[in-house]
Design a protein around this motif. Structure first.
Motif, mmCIF file in Angstrom:
data_model
loop_
_atom_site.group_PDB
_atom_site.id
_atom_site.type_symbol
_atom_site.label_atom_id
_atom_site.label_comp_id
_atom_site.label_asym_id
_atom_site.label_seq_id
_atom_site.Cartn_x
_atom_site.Cartn_y
_atom_site.Cartn_z
ATOM 1 N N SER A 29 83.373 -13.678 41.590
ATOM 2 C CA SER A 29 82.355 -14.714 41.781
ATOM 3 C C SER A 29 81.548 -14.468 43.046
ATOM 4 N N LEU A 30 81.983 -13.523 43.883
ATOM 5 C CA LEU A 30 81.253 -13.176 45.098
ATOM 6 C C LEU A 30 80.381 -11.961 44.833
ATOM 7 N N VAL A 31 79.078 -12.140 44.973
ATOM 8 C CA VAL A 31 78.144 -11.022 44.832
ATOM 9 C C VAL A 31 77.894 -10.463 46.235
ATOM 10 N N LYS A 32 78.311 -9.236 46.447
ATOM 11 C CA LYS A 32 78.241 -8.633 47.780
ATOM 12 C C LYS A 32 76.908 -7.908 47.966
ATOM 13 N N LEU A 33 76.100 -8.432 48.887
ATOM 14 C CA LEU A 33 74.864 -7.786 49.297
ATOM 15 C C LEU A 33 75.119 -7.062 50.618
ATOM 16 N N ALA A 34 74.150 -6.326 51.086
ATOM 17 C CA ALA A 34 74.325 -5.587 52.349
ATOM 18 C C ALA A 34 74.495 -6.537 53.527
ATOM 19 N N HIS A 35 73.965 -7.730 53.404
ATOM 20 C CA HIS A 35 73.943 -8.675 54.532
ATOM 21 C C HIS A 35 74.633 -10.001 54.230
ATOM 22 N N ALA A 36 75.112 -10.203 53.002
ATOM 23 C CA ALA A 36 75.701 -11.494 52.642
ATOM 24 C C ALA A 36 76.633 -11.347 51.449
ATOM 25 N N ARG A 37 77.527 -12.330 51.310
ATOM 26 C CA ARG A 37 78.371 -12.441 50.129
ATOM 27 C C ARG A 37 78.041 -13.771 49.463
ATOM 28 N N VAL A 38 77.337 -13.698 48.356
ATOM 29 C CA VAL A 38 76.829 -14.899 47.698
ATOM 30 C C VAL A 38 77.916 -15.505 46.820
ATOM 31 N N ASP A 39 78.244 -16.756 47.093
ATOM 32 C CA ASP A 39 79.334 -17.457 46.414
ATOM 33 C C ASP A 39 78.800 -18.165 45.172
ATOM 34 N N LEU A 40 79.140 -17.657 44.003
ATOM 35 C CA LEU A 40 78.648 -18.214 42.753
ATOM 36 C C LEU A 40 79.527 -19.335 42.208
ATOM 37 N N GLN A 41 80.694 -19.548 42.806
ATOM 38 C CA GLN A 41 81.600 -20.602 42.331
ATOM 39 C C GLN A 41 81.568 -21.854 43.198
ATOM 40 N N ARG A 42 80.704 -21.855 44.200
ATOM 41 C CA ARG A 42 80.695 -22.990 45.131
ATOM 42 C C ARG A 42 80.356 -24.300 44.412
ATOM 43 N N ARG A 43 79.405 -24.250 43.485
ATOM 44 C CA ARG A 43 79.027 -25.481 42.784
ATOM 45 C C ARG A 43 80.191 -26.014 41.955
ATOM 46 N N GLU A 44 80.926 -25.116 41.294
ATOM 47 C CA GLU A 44 82.078 -25.539 40.490
ATOM 48 C C GLU A 44 83.184 -26.110 41.369
ATOM 49 N N ARG A 45 83.363 -25.514 42.565
ATOM 50 C CA ARG A 45 84.415 -25.951 43.474
ATOM 51 C C ARG A 45 84.086 -27.253 44.180
ATOM 52 N N THR A 46 82.837 -27.381 44.625
ATOM 53 C CA THR A 46 82.493 -28.478 45.538
ATOM 54 C C THR A 46 81.478 -29.459 44.972
ATOM 55 N N GLY A 47 80.858 -29.125 43.842
ATOM 56 C CA GLY A 47 79.854 -30.010 43.271
ATOM 57 C C GLY A 47 78.437 -29.687 43.711
ATOM 58 N N ALA A 48 78.289 -28.743 44.629
ATOM 59 C CA ALA A 48 76.959 -28.326 45.098
ATOM 60 C C ALA A 48 76.993 -26.827 45.370
ATOM 61 N N GLY A 49 75.983 -26.131 44.898
ATOM 62 C CA GLY A 49 75.971 -24.683 45.009
ATOM 63 C C GLY A 49 75.620 -24.161 46.383
ATOM 64 N N GLU A 50 75.614 -22.844 46.489
ATOM 65 C CA GLU A 50 75.282 -22.153 47.735
ATOM 66 C C GLU A 50 73.873 -22.541 48.191
ATOM 67 N N VAL A 51 73.727 -22.802 49.488
ATOM 68 C CA VAL A 51 72.431 -23.126 50.079
ATOM 69 C C VAL A 51 72.079 -22.044 51.107
ATOM 70 N N ILE A 52 70.817 -21.639 51.116
ATOM 71 C CA ILE A 52 70.372 -20.593 52.034
ATOM 72 C C ILE A 52 69.896 -21.228 53.334
ATOM 73 N N TYR A 53 70.587 -20.936 54.429
ATOM 74 C CA TYR A 53 70.142 -21.361 55.757
ATOM 75 C C TYR A 53 69.200 -20.281 56.285
#
Length: 247
Positions: A29-53
């Motif tokens: 569920s973690l998509v590994k980029l050169a600069h980040a690991r994008v969490d694709l299961q956050r919405r399922e776990r917490t009710g709200a998906g990954e947010v970009i700061y």
């Protein structure tokens, strides 16, 4: 997804245990980029998906993260963006929703369920509007109905009095104030709903960049006040969404 197929086949054949299979599924569920690991299961776990700061990230990094989320069927919320990043996102995603005041962008890939309860965002002054708009934009992104009441500070309580009947209808109230931050205490003494107070860095020297408002809100003698960090409109909007999501 080939990786998922292999994991499931190994489990079916008995090569991996249930615990190991769960671990492997979680890892993909973690998509590994050169600069980040994008969490694709956050919405399922917490009710709200990954947010970009957005602060501190390059425009290219923001675009790559946004593209990854969208490719995996997720909506995108990006905060604290530079003007260049906003323009780049708007150019690539013409249907994106933009807040120039809050410096935020929302891109919808999936339909966001609409929640019933009302969230009120009340600001002390127009100078607090940037932070108030961040809270509003965040709460709306997660499917909440939001109504704003701006310029209701304690310097003219008649302004708050004129709006109080409408504010009382909200399930959650976000109060955004700088200077001495007194509005949170005043409003919390008038309503039944939980109040989320957001101190802002608006004010003269003795405001100490929002510290005075923060301490005033922490020391509120009114019940039902919780506080987020200075200028953290996103945090207030997110917490209001969680409260409004409760059955």
């Amino acid at each position: 997804m080939k990786q998922l197929d292999k994991i499931l086949k190994d489990f079916k054949s008995g090569k991996t245990s249930l615990a190991e299979t769960k671990k492997q599924v979680g890892n993909i569920s973690l998509v590994k980029l050169a600069h980040a690991r994008v969490d694709l299961q956050r919405r399922e776990r917490t009710g709200a998906g990954e947010v970009i700061y957005g602060a501190g990230k390059t425009t290219k990094q923001i675009l790559e993260i946004a593209e990854t989320l969208l490719e995996n069927g997720q909506n995108v919320l990006a905060t604290r963006l530079s003007d260049d990043a906003i323009l780049a996102l708007k150019d690539k995603y013409p249907k994106a929703k933009i807040s120039d005041i809050a410096k935020m962008v929302a891109i919808y890939k999936d339909t966001q369920p609409k929640l019933k309860g009302l969230i009120a965002v009340v600001s002390a002054g127009t100078s607090d509007m940037r932070v108030a708009e961040e809270a509003k934009f965040t709460a709306e992104f997660f499917g909440n109905k939001v109504e704003t009441f701006y310029d209701c500070g304690v310097a003219g309580l008649n302004r708050l009095a004129n709006a109080i009947d409408k504010i009382k209808k909200a399930k959650v109230i976000i109060v955004v104030a700088g200077m001495e931050g007194a509005l949170a205490s005043v409003l919390a003494g008038l309503v039944k709903s939980p109040v989320i107070a957001v101190p802002t860095s608006v004010g003269y020297g003795a405001n100490f960049g929002g510290v005075t408002a923060l301490l005033s809100m922490i020391n509120s003698c009114a019940n039902g006040v919780s506080i987020v960090n200075i200028d953290n409109g996103f945090g207030a909007g997110y917490n209001a969404h969680l409260i409004n999501s409760l059955k």
